[in-house]
Structure formats: C-alpha cells, structure tokens
Design a protein around this motif. Structure first.
Motif, PDB file in Angstrom:
ATOM      1  N   LEU A  79       0.833  -1.206   0.000  1.00 30.67           N
ATOM      2  CA  LEU A  79       0.000   0.000   0.000  1.00 30.67           C
ATOM      3  C   LEU A  79       0.869   1.258   0.000  1.00 30.67           C
ATOM      4  CD1 LEU A  79      -2.796  -1.020   2.519  1.00 30.67           C
ATOM      5  CD2 LEU A  79      -3.133  -0.467   0.105  1.00 30.67           C
ATOM      6  N   TYR A  80       1.888   1.259   0.851  1.00 32.06           N
ATOM      7  CA  TYR A  80       2.787   2.413   0.938  1.00 32.06           C
ATOM      8  C   TYR A  80       3.452   2.679  -0.416  1.00 32.06           C
ATOM      9  CZ  TYR A  80       6.879   5.222   2.028  1.00 32.06           C
ATOM     10  OH  TYR A  80       7.837   6.202   2.019  1.00 32.06           O
ATOM     11  N   ALA A  81       4.015   1.625  -1.003  1.00 30.52           N
ATOM     12  CA  ALA A  81       4.734   1.786  -2.265  1.00 30.52           C
ATOM     13  C   ALA A  81       3.812   2.276  -3.382  1.00 30.52           C
ATOM     14  CB  ALA A  81       5.390   0.459  -2.658  1.00 30.52           C
ATOM     15  N   LEU A  82       2.622   1.694  -3.469  1.00 29.18           N
ATOM     16  CA  LEU A  82       1.681   2.136  -4.507  1.00 29.18           C
ATOM     17  C   LEU A  82       1.247   3.577  -4.267  1.00 29.18           C
ATOM     18  CD1 LEU A  82      -0.465  -1.102  -4.856  1.00 29.18           C
ATOM     19  CD2 LEU A  82       1.015  -0.108  -6.618  1.00 29.18           C
ATOM     20  N   TYR A  83       1.037   3.941  -2.999  1.00 24.76           N
ATOM     21  CA  TYR A  83       0.652   5.317  -2.678  1.00 24.76           C
ATOM     22  C   TYR A  83       1.754   6.287  -3.103  1.00 24.76           C
ATOM     23  CZ  TYR A  83      -0.470   9.520  -0.102  1.00 24.76           C
ATOM     24  OH  TYR A  83      -0.723  10.829   0.215  1.00 24.76           O
ATOM     25  N   LYS A  84       2.992   5.980  -2.717  1.00 22.46           N
ATOM     26  CA  LYS A  84       4.099   6.877  -3.053  1.00 22.46           C
ATOM     27  C   LYS A  84       4.298   6.973  -4.561  1.00 22.46           C
ATOM     28  CE  LYS A  84       6.688   8.676  -0.612  1.00 22.46           C
ATOM     29  NZ  LYS A  84       6.720  10.062  -0.130  1.00 22.46           N
ATOM     30  N   GLN A  85       4.208   5.839  -5.259  1.00 21.40           N
ATOM     31  CA  GLN A  85       4.372   5.860  -6.707  1.00 21.40           C
ATOM     32  C   GLN A  85       3.239   6.644  -7.351  1.00 21.40           C
ATOM     33  OE1 GLN A  85       7.079   4.679  -8.054  1.00 21.40           O
ATOM     34  NE2 GLN A  85       6.595   4.906 -10.205  1.00 21.40           N
ATOM     35  N   THR A 107       1.518   9.111  -6.010  1.00 16.83           N
ATOM     36  CA  THR A 107       1.521  10.527  -5.656  1.00 16.83           C
ATOM     37  C   THR A 107       2.828  11.237  -5.987  1.00 16.83           C
ATOM     38  OG1 THR A 107       2.191  10.022  -3.380  1.00 16.83           O
ATOM     39  CG2 THR A 107      -0.175  10.258  -3.811  1.00 16.83           C
ATOM     40  N   SER A 108       3.957  10.525  -5.931  1.00 13.98           N
ATOM     41  CA  SER A 108       5.261  11.175  -6.108  1.00 13.98           C
ATOM     42  C   SER A 108       6.049  10.685  -7.313  1.00 13.98           C
ATOM     43  CB  SER A 108       6.124  10.949  -4.858  1.00 13.98           C
ATOM     44  OG  SER A 108       5.486  11.464  -3.720  1.00 13.98           O
ATOM     45  N   GLY A 109       5.639   9.579  -7.916  1.00 10.86           N
ATOM     46  CA  GLY A 109       6.408   9.028  -9.025  1.00 10.86           C
ATOM     47  C   GLY A 109       7.551   8.164  -8.513  1.00 10.86           C
ATOM     48  N   ASP A 110       8.571   7.987  -9.341  1.00  6.78           N
ATOM     49  CA  ASP A 110       9.674   7.091  -9.004  1.00  6.78           C
ATOM     50  C   ASP A 110      10.419   7.523  -7.745  1.00  6.78           C
ATOM     51  OD1 ASP A 110       9.096   5.553 -11.195  1.00  6.78           O
ATOM     52  OD2 ASP A 110      10.748   6.305 -12.426  1.00  6.78           O
ATOM     53  N   ALA A 111      10.891   6.518  -7.009  1.00  8.64           N
ATOM     54  CA  ALA A 111      11.694   6.759  -5.804  1.00  8.64           C
ATOM     55  C   ALA A 111      13.084   7.240  -6.217  1.00  8.64           C
ATOM     56  CB  ALA A 111      11.812   5.478  -4.989  1.00  8.64           C
ATOM     57  N   ASP A 112      13.704   8.060  -5.361  1.00  8.87           N
ATOM     58  CA  ASP A 112      15.074   8.473  -5.647  1.00  8.87           C
ATOM     59  C   ASP A 112      16.017   7.302  -5.386  1.00  8.87           C
ATOM     60  OD1 ASP A 112      15.160   8.351  -2.905  1.00  8.87           O
ATOM     61  OD2 ASP A 112      15.672  10.438  -2.594  1.00  8.87           O
ATOM     62  N   ALA A 113      17.195   7.367  -5.951  1.00  5.30           N
ATOM     63  CA  ALA A 113      18.122   6.239  -5.871  1.00  5.30           C
ATOM     64  C   ALA A 113      18.771   6.105  -4.499  1.00  5.30           C
ATOM     65  CB  ALA A 113      19.193   6.398  -6.940  1.00  5.30           C
ATOM     66  N   GLU A 114      18.836   7.179  -3.750  1.00  9.49           N
ATOM     67  CA  GLU A 114      19.593   7.148  -2.496  1.00  9.49           C
ATOM     68  C   GLU A 114      18.927   6.356  -1.390  1.00  9.49           C
ATOM     69  OE1 GLU A 114      21.042  10.880  -1.077  1.00  9.49           O
ATOM     70  OE2 GLU A 114      21.524  11.543  -3.096  1.00  9.49           O
ATOM     71  N   GLY A 115      17.703   6.624  -1.091  1.00  8.47           N
ATOM     72  CA  GLY A 115      17.045   5.955   0.019  1.00  8.47           C
ATOM     73  C   GLY A 115      17.383   6.628   1.341  1.00  8.47           C
ATOM     74  N   PRO A 116      16.989   6.002   2.455  1.00  2.00           N
ATOM     75  CA  PRO A 116      17.204   6.610   3.765  1.00  2.00           C
ATOM     76  C   PRO A 116      18.688   6.680   4.115  1.00  2.00           C
ATOM     77  CG  PRO A 116      16.278   4.408   3.996  1.00  2.00           C
ATOM     78  CD  PRO A 116      16.297   4.729   2.541  1.00  2.00           C
ATOM     79  N   SER A 117      19.066   7.730   4.841  1.00  2.00           N
ATOM     80  CA  SER A 117      20.475   7.916   5.172  1.00  2.00           C
ATOM     81  C   SER A 117      20.920   7.093   6.373  1.00  2.00           C
ATOM     82  CB  SER A 117      20.759   9.399   5.431  1.00  2.00           C
ATOM     83  OG  SER A 117      19.948   9.855   6.502  1.00  2.00           O
ATOM     84  N   ASN A 118      19.987   6.733   7.257  1.00  2.29           N
ATOM     85  CA  ASN A 118      20.334   5.949   8.444  1.00  2.29           C
ATOM     86  C   ASN A 118      20.326   4.460   8.088  1.00  2.29           C
ATOM     87  OD1 ASN A 118      20.475   4.591  10.873  1.00  2.29           O
ATOM     88  ND2 ASN A 118      18.957   5.835  11.907  1.00  2.29           N
ATOM     89  N   PRO A 119      21.489   3.802   8.097  1.00  2.00           N
ATOM     90  CA  PRO A 119      21.525   2.383   7.702  1.00  2.00           C
ATOM     91  C   PRO A 119      20.819   1.459   8.699  1.00  2.00           C
ATOM     92  CG  PRO A 119      23.662   3.075   8.526  1.00  2.00           C
ATOM     93  CD  PRO A 119      22.799   4.312   8.463  1.00  2.00           C
ATOM     94  N   PHE A 120      20.516   1.951   9.891  1.00  2.00           N
ATOM     95  CA  PHE A 120      19.865   1.110  10.898  1.00  2.00           C
ATOM     96  C   PHE A 120      18.363   1.348  10.989  1.00  2.00           C
ATOM     97  CE2 PHE A 120      24.283   1.616  12.237  1.00  2.00           C
ATOM     98  CZ  PHE A 120      24.671   0.284  12.175  1.00  2.00           C
ATOM     99  N   ASP A 121      17.833   2.213  10.123  1.00  2.00           N
ATOM    100  CA  ASP A 121      16.385   2.449  10.084  1.00  2.00           C
ATOM    101  C   ASP A 121      15.784   1.439   9.111  1.00  2.00           C
ATOM    102  OD1 ASP A 121      13.798   3.320  10.024  1.00  2.00           O
ATOM    103  OD2 ASP A 121      14.303   5.443   9.765  1.00  2.00           O
ATOM    104  N   PHE A 122      15.557   0.230   9.644  1.00  2.00           N
ATOM    105  CA  PHE A 122      15.133  -0.876   8.789  1.00  2.00           C
ATOM    106  C   PHE A 122      13.745  -0.674   8.202  1.00  2.00           C
ATOM    107  CE2 PHE A 122      18.159  -2.737  11.881  1.00  2.00           C
ATOM    108  CZ  PHE A 122      19.187  -2.987  10.984  1.00  2.00           C
ATOM    109  N   VAL A 123      12.871   0.004   8.937  1.00  2.00           N
ATOM    110  CA  VAL A 123      11.519   0.266   8.422  1.00  2.00           C
ATOM    111  C   VAL A 123      11.600   1.195   7.209  1.00  2.00           C
ATOM    112  CG1 VAL A 123       9.278   1.295   8.947  1.00  2.00           C
ATOM    113  CG2 VAL A 123      10.406  -0.162  10.637  1.00  2.00           C
TER     114      VAL A 123
END
Length: 86
Positions: free
Chosen positions: A29-35, A37-53
């Motif tokens: 649901l999250y991924a479909l919502y973001k796609q 409303t916002s289009g493609d995800a950026d390549a970087e992703g979250p900066s905190n490597p321990f934020d698994f969620v």
C-alpha cells in the motif's frame, strides 16, 4: 468517478479497514501510494543504515520505478477494494 477521486477515496478507506493488513500488504500500500503521488523513488534511500523500516519502505517503493502514476493509483484502489471485502 475519476481515477484521482477513486484513489483519494481508497486512501481514506484504507484507514478504516476491518482488519489491519499484514506488514507485506502495508508495504505494498505504501509503495503504490508513493508511486501514485510522487512518481519514481530516488536512488539514495534513507540515510540511516539502521532504520530498517525506512529501508523496507524505500525498497518496496523503488521496486515500482517505471510504473506510471495512473497504474499505481489503479492498483492501490483495487488492493483496498480487495482488503475491504476480506
């Protein structure tokens, strides 16, 4: 009903589902919502490597890169309708 209106209604309905969906469905649901409303995800992703969620959310969204916003909205609406009927 126009697709955007259907999508907005499905977003509202997703908050009042009879049962809480599994984590896998919530990611979908999250991924479909973001796609949708916002289009493609950026390549970087979250900066905190321990934020698994956040990493899981970004990965799920990034897997939809290339899918049109309209297709993502249609899939979101269909998924919420299926969850309402479950």
């Amino acid at each position: 009903m126009e697709l955007i209106q259907q999508f907005e209604q499905a977003v509202a309905e997703s908050k009042t589902l009879p049962e809480k969906p599994s984590n896998e469905i919530l990611l979908q649901l999250y991924a479909l919502y973001k796609q949708g409303t916002s289009g493609d995800a950026d390549a970087e992703g979250p900066s905190n490597p321990f934020d698994f969620v956040a990493k899981a959310k970004h990965q799920a969204w990034a897997e939809l890169n290339g899918k049109t916003r309209e297709a993502a909205m249609e899939e979101y609406v269909a998924l919420v309708q299926r969850l309402k009927g479950a």
